[in-house]
Design a protein around this motif. Sequence first.
Motif, PDB file in Angstrom:
ATOM      1  N   ILE A 317       0.861  -1.186   0.000  1.00 18.96           N
ATOM      2  CA  ILE A 317       0.000   0.000   0.000  1.00 18.96           C
ATOM      3  C   ILE A 317       0.891   1.226   0.000  1.00 18.96           C
ATOM      4  CG2 ILE A 317      -1.812   1.288   1.191  1.00 18.96           C
ATOM      5  CD1 ILE A 317      -2.710  -1.311   2.497  1.00 18.96           C
ATOM      6  N   THR A 318       0.820   2.024  -1.053  1.00 17.14           N
ATOM      7  CA  THR A 318       1.677   3.198  -1.203  1.00 17.14           C
ATOM      8  C   THR A 318       0.858   4.477  -1.095  1.00 17.14           C
ATOM      9  OG1 THR A 318       3.125   1.969  -2.692  1.00 17.14           O
ATOM     10  CG2 THR A 318       3.341   4.369  -2.689  1.00 17.14           C
ATOM     11  N   PHE A 319       1.293   5.373  -0.224  1.00 15.37           N
ATOM     12  CA  PHE A 319       0.691   6.702  -0.109  1.00 15.37           C
ATOM     13  C   PHE A 319       1.557   7.698  -0.877  1.00 15.37           C
ATOM     14  CE2 PHE A 319      -1.212   4.513   3.407  1.00 15.37           C
ATOM     15  CZ  PHE A 319      -2.437   5.123   3.607  1.00 15.37           C
ATOM     16  N   THR A 320       0.914   8.569  -1.620  1.00 12.90           N
ATOM     17  CA  THR A 320       1.628   9.620  -2.332  1.00 12.90           C
ATOM     18  C   THR A 320       0.744  10.859  -2.394  1.00 12.90           C
ATOM     19  OG1 THR A 320       2.882  10.138  -4.342  1.00 12.90           O
ATOM     20  CG2 THR A 320       0.814   8.951  -4.641  1.00 12.90           C
ATOM     21  N   THR A 321       1.286  11.922  -2.936  1.00 13.94           N
ATOM     22  CA  THR A 321       0.546  13.184  -3.085  1.00 13.94           C
ATOM     23  C   THR A 321       0.613  13.613  -4.537  1.00 13.94           C
ATOM     24  OG1 THR A 321       1.173  13.816  -0.828  1.00 13.94           O
ATOM     25  CG2 THR A 321       0.345  15.563  -2.266  1.00 13.94           C
ATOM     26  N   VAL A 322      -0.478  14.138  -5.062  1.00 14.51           N
ATOM     27  CA  VAL A 322      -0.500  14.633  -6.431  1.00 14.51           C
ATOM     28  C   VAL A 322       0.647  15.634  -6.624  1.00 14.51           C
ATOM     29  CG1 VAL A 322      -1.807  15.973  -8.120  1.00 14.51           C
ATOM     30  CG2 VAL A 322      -2.987  14.352  -6.641  1.00 14.51           C
ATOM     31  N   PRO A 323       1.480  15.461  -7.641  1.00  8.20           N
ATOM     32  CA  PRO A 323       2.561  16.434  -7.886  1.00  8.20           C
ATOM     33  C   PRO A 323       1.989  17.825  -8.182  1.00  8.20           C
ATOM     34  CG  PRO A 323       2.970  14.394  -9.091  1.00  8.20           C
ATOM     35  CD  PRO A 323       1.569  14.302  -8.561  1.00  8.20           C
ATOM     36  N   VAL A 324       2.473  18.819  -7.462  1.00  4.17           N
ATOM     37  CA  VAL A 324       1.948  20.183  -7.588  1.00  4.17           C
ATOM     38  C   VAL A 324       3.088  21.189  -7.617  1.00  4.17           C
ATOM     39  CG1 VAL A 324      -0.272  19.688  -6.476  1.00  4.17           C
ATOM     40  CG2 VAL A 324       1.701  20.372  -5.072  1.00  4.17           C
ATOM     41  N   LEU A 325       2.744  22.400  -8.018  1.00  4.36           N
ATOM     42  CA  LEU A 325       3.636  23.555  -8.000  1.00  4.36           C
ATOM     43  C   LEU A 325       2.924  24.693  -7.279  1.00  4.36           C
ATOM     44  CD1 LEU A 325       4.707  23.566 -11.757  1.00  4.36           C
ATOM     45  CD2 LEU A 325       6.144  22.834  -9.841  1.00  4.36           C
ATOM     46  N   ASP A 326       3.699  25.657  -6.786  1.00  3.15           N
ATOM     47  CA  ASP A 326       3.086  26.873  -6.247  1.00  3.15           C
ATOM     48  C   ASP A 326       2.389  27.622  -7.375  1.00  3.15           C
ATOM     49  OD1 ASP A 326       3.980  26.424  -3.678  1.00  3.15           O
ATOM     50  OD2 ASP A 326       5.850  27.536  -3.970  1.00  3.15           O
ATOM     51  N   ASP A 327       1.219  28.157  -7.082  1.00  7.73           N
ATOM     52  CA  ASP A 327       0.484  28.945  -8.070  1.00  7.73           C
ATOM     53  C   ASP A 327       1.174  30.302  -8.218  1.00  7.73           C
ATOM     54  OD1 ASP A 327      -1.303  30.343  -9.610  1.00  7.73           O
ATOM     55  OD2 ASP A 327      -3.066  29.847  -8.409  1.00  7.73           O
ATOM     56  N   LYS A 329       0.111  32.947  -9.316  1.00  7.04           N
ATOM     57  CA  LYS A 329      -0.806  34.055  -9.031  1.00  7.04           C
ATOM     58  C   LYS A 329      -1.118  34.205  -7.547  1.00  7.04           C
ATOM     59  CE  LYS A 329      -3.152  34.023 -13.514  1.00  7.04           C
ATOM     60  NZ  LYS A 329      -4.470  33.922 -14.216  1.00  7.04           N
ATOM     61  N   ASP A 330      -0.820  33.168  -6.757  1.00  7.93           N
ATOM     62  CA  ASP A 330      -1.167  33.216  -5.337  1.00  7.93           C
ATOM     63  C   ASP A 330      -0.266  32.240  -4.591  1.00  7.93           C
ATOM     64  OD1 ASP A 330      -2.264  33.086  -2.794  1.00  7.93           O
ATOM     65  OD2 ASP A 330      -4.332  33.141  -3.499  1.00  7.93           O
ATOM     66  N   LYS A 331       0.622  32.749  -3.766  1.00  5.98           N
ATOM     67  CA  LYS A 331       1.591  31.900  -3.070  1.00  5.98           C
ATOM     68  C   LYS A 331       0.938  30.915  -2.103  1.00  5.98           C
ATOM     69  CE  LYS A 331       2.457  35.298   0.626  1.00  5.98           C
ATOM     70  NZ  LYS A 331       1.881  34.485   1.709  1.00  5.98           N
ATOM     71  N   ASP A 332      -0.332  31.148  -1.754  1.00  2.00           N
ATOM     72  CA  ASP A 332      -1.037  30.245  -0.837  1.00  2.00           C
ATOM     73  C   ASP A 332      -1.851  29.175  -1.567  1.00  2.00           C
ATOM     74  OD1 ASP A 332      -0.117  31.545   1.477  1.00  2.00           O
ATOM     75  OD2 ASP A 332      -1.685  33.074   1.288  1.00  2.00           O
ATOM     76  N   ARG A 333      -1.717  29.117  -2.886  1.00  2.00           N
ATOM     77  CA  ARG A 333      -2.473  28.133  -3.670  1.00  2.00           C
ATOM     78  C   ARG A 333      -1.511  27.280  -4.489  1.00  2.00           C
ATOM     79  NH1 ARG A 333      -5.244  29.396  -0.339  1.00  2.00           N
ATOM     80  NH2 ARG A 333      -7.144  30.664  -0.386  1.00  2.00           N
ATOM     81  N   LEU A 334      -2.038  26.185  -5.043  1.00  2.00           N
ATOM     82  CA  LEU A 334      -1.234  25.216  -5.783  1.00  2.00           C
ATOM     83  C   LEU A 334      -1.850  24.945  -7.141  1.00  2.00           C
ATOM     84  CD1 LEU A 334      -0.872  22.692  -2.820  1.00  2.00           C
ATOM     85  CD2 LEU A 334       0.929  24.250  -3.623  1.00  2.00           C
ATOM     86  N   ILE A 335      -1.023  24.496  -8.085  1.00  2.00           N
ATOM     87  CA  ILE A 335      -1.502  24.042  -9.380  1.00  2.00           C
ATOM     88  C   ILE A 335      -0.874  22.686  -9.671  1.00  2.00           C
ATOM     89  CG2 ILE A 335      -1.876  26.354 -10.330  1.00  2.00           C
ATOM     90  CD1 ILE A 335       0.833  26.065 -11.763  1.00  2.00           C
ATOM     91  N   LEU A 336      -1.449  21.925 -10.595  1.00  2.00           N
ATOM     92  CA  LEU A 336      -0.883  20.639 -10.971  1.00  2.00           C
ATOM     93  C   LEU A 336       0.491  20.815 -11.601  1.00  2.00           C
ATOM     94  CD1 LEU A 336      -3.953  18.803 -12.555  1.00  2.00           C
ATOM     95  CD2 LEU A 336      -2.908  18.351 -10.327  1.00  2.00           C
ATOM     96  N   ASN A 337       1.394  19.957 -11.216  1.00  2.00           N
ATOM     97  CA  ASN A 337       2.720  19.912 -11.826  1.00  2.00           C
ATOM     98  C   ASN A 337       2.668  18.930 -12.997  1.00  2.00           C
ATOM     99  OD1 ASN A 337       5.380  19.559 -12.551  1.00  2.00           O
ATOM    100  ND2 ASN A 337       6.105  18.972 -10.522  1.00  2.00           N
ATOM    101  N   VAL A 385       6.115  21.992 -15.970  1.00  2.00           N
ATOM    102  CA  VAL A 385       5.521  23.078 -16.745  1.00  2.00           C
ATOM    103  C   VAL A 385       4.260  23.566 -16.041  1.00  2.00           C
ATOM    104  CG1 VAL A 385       4.488  23.720 -18.953  1.00  2.00           C
ATOM    105  CG2 VAL A 385       6.402  22.144 -18.910  1.00  2.00           C
ATOM    106  N   ASP A 386       4.113  24.875 -15.917  1.00  2.00           N
ATOM    107  CA  ASP A 386       2.867  25.465 -15.433  1.00  2.00           C
ATOM    108  C   ASP A 386       1.934  25.589 -16.635  1.00  2.00           C
ATOM    109  OD1 ASP A 386       0.806  26.896 -14.387  1.00  2.00           O
ATOM    110  OD2 ASP A 386       1.964  28.703 -13.936  1.00  2.00           O
TER     111      ASP A 386
END
Length: 505
Positions: A317-327, A329-337, A385-386
């Motif tokens: 059983i492997t736990f992982t997190t969706v790869p993301v980047l800092d948004d 437009k907003d340092k408190d939000r994320l976008i898909l990497n 890539v953003d």
Amino acid sequence: MQQDETNTGRFSGGSRREAKRLAAAAKRQRRRRAVKWTAGTGALVMVAGCGGAYYLYQHFNSNLTSVKVQLGNEEERPKAAGDALNILVIGTDSRQGLGREYGDAGSTGHADTTLLFHVAKDRSNATVVSIPRDLMVPIPECRSDKGGKIPGSARDMFNNSLGQDGRDAGCTWKTVEKVTGIRVDHFVQVDFEAVKTLSTAVGGVEVCAAKDIDDKDSHLKMPKGRHVVQGEEALAFVRTRHAVGFGGDLTRIPLQQQFISSMIRKIKSDGTLTSPSKLYRLADAATKALTVDSGIGSVDKLKDLAQDISKVDTKNITFTTVPVLDDPKDKDRLILNQPDAGQVFSMIAGDRSLTGPATPPATPSAAPSAAPEASAAPSATTPAVDVKDVQVTVRNGSGTRGQSGPTVEKLKGRGFAKAAVGSDAPPAGTTTVSHPAGRQAEAAALAAALGLPADAVKPDPKAGPKDPLLLVLGKDALAAPAQQATEAPKDLQRVQADDVDVCAK
């Protein structure tokens, strides 16, 4: 007197014989009564046993809360996973009934913690993907369980896919399918109380802190080392984010993964599943704590689902997190990497394991032999890539009308917010991505998001530097399934459920 004595003697002999006959009859009667009593007792025990089981069944069933989700047009949903299972676990931050100590006492709750739990079709492995609440995604139009239409949003926090404007778990379900391209089979929703009651029901969950933790927001005060937490302390642990790491949601997710992994180990190794008393406490707490979709809205169906999941060995059983980047437009939000996120989604949709034995994807019988064979997985050197500002024009050259629109919606779900429908293209056999000079990385991310082979990408010498990427759908877009990634992205964050050395840092 003599006569009387004689008669008495004569009758005495008869009386003895009669007494024997009566005694024998009485003995037979006692035997019959004993048999009847024993049978009656057995029947009573059987009835009591059945009645107890029926009582428990009714009791647990009455604990459960189920919701009938409205998912809309079946044709717009991702293809079914077959015998694999995809379960959406939603942890809501509802404060209803919890008082001011948890913050907004009147909050109905949003999708605060979300995990997509994929169980392989052969039950040899499972992958659990955390979706950050601060991830910016398109939220599709959805309907509540009462049938009301709720508008979608072109770009919003994933957190708002639940609770905002009356959105229910079905809206979160639809959002996950749009963003990942993975078909969800069921959902399970829990709240703050669930963490407290479930951790208590299993007798506490062992967690580890790599340093002293004092988080005034979550109320967790924990010295360095290993601890067994339950109830309020367990809830404080999974809510902690300001006193560990860099703060924020991405810091909290590893704590939650550590906690859930430890709970799985506790249930599997502590005899919980073989102890009637422990199993009762867990079943009672779980059925009271859960809100589920109507497809698993009974004890029998929930039990079958739990048994399916329990077949997976903890080490697989492997736990992982969706790869993301800092948004940007907003340092408190994320976008898909991208393309990494698309690569992870592709592996899950193709039933590929992130650890242990890999399950090959099923090949539909209708797929033509001419289907592309090249892997869609980007190389380890493909830069992040953003994609939210990458312009994409989709043209339909498949020969079948109506293909561009669904493709654009799929791309928006993958983060390509500026994808748009273009005019139809001349008939094409294969799907291609063409790009202006210097835009190779963007084109590779687009190809990966759609599961296209690497050789589908080509430069367009006639395109100007500000021209959009051009996606031309060929006939293979109709006939052939998307190619599945076979390897995880480089440096993907992950942890195995059997790893006891994970500590909050």
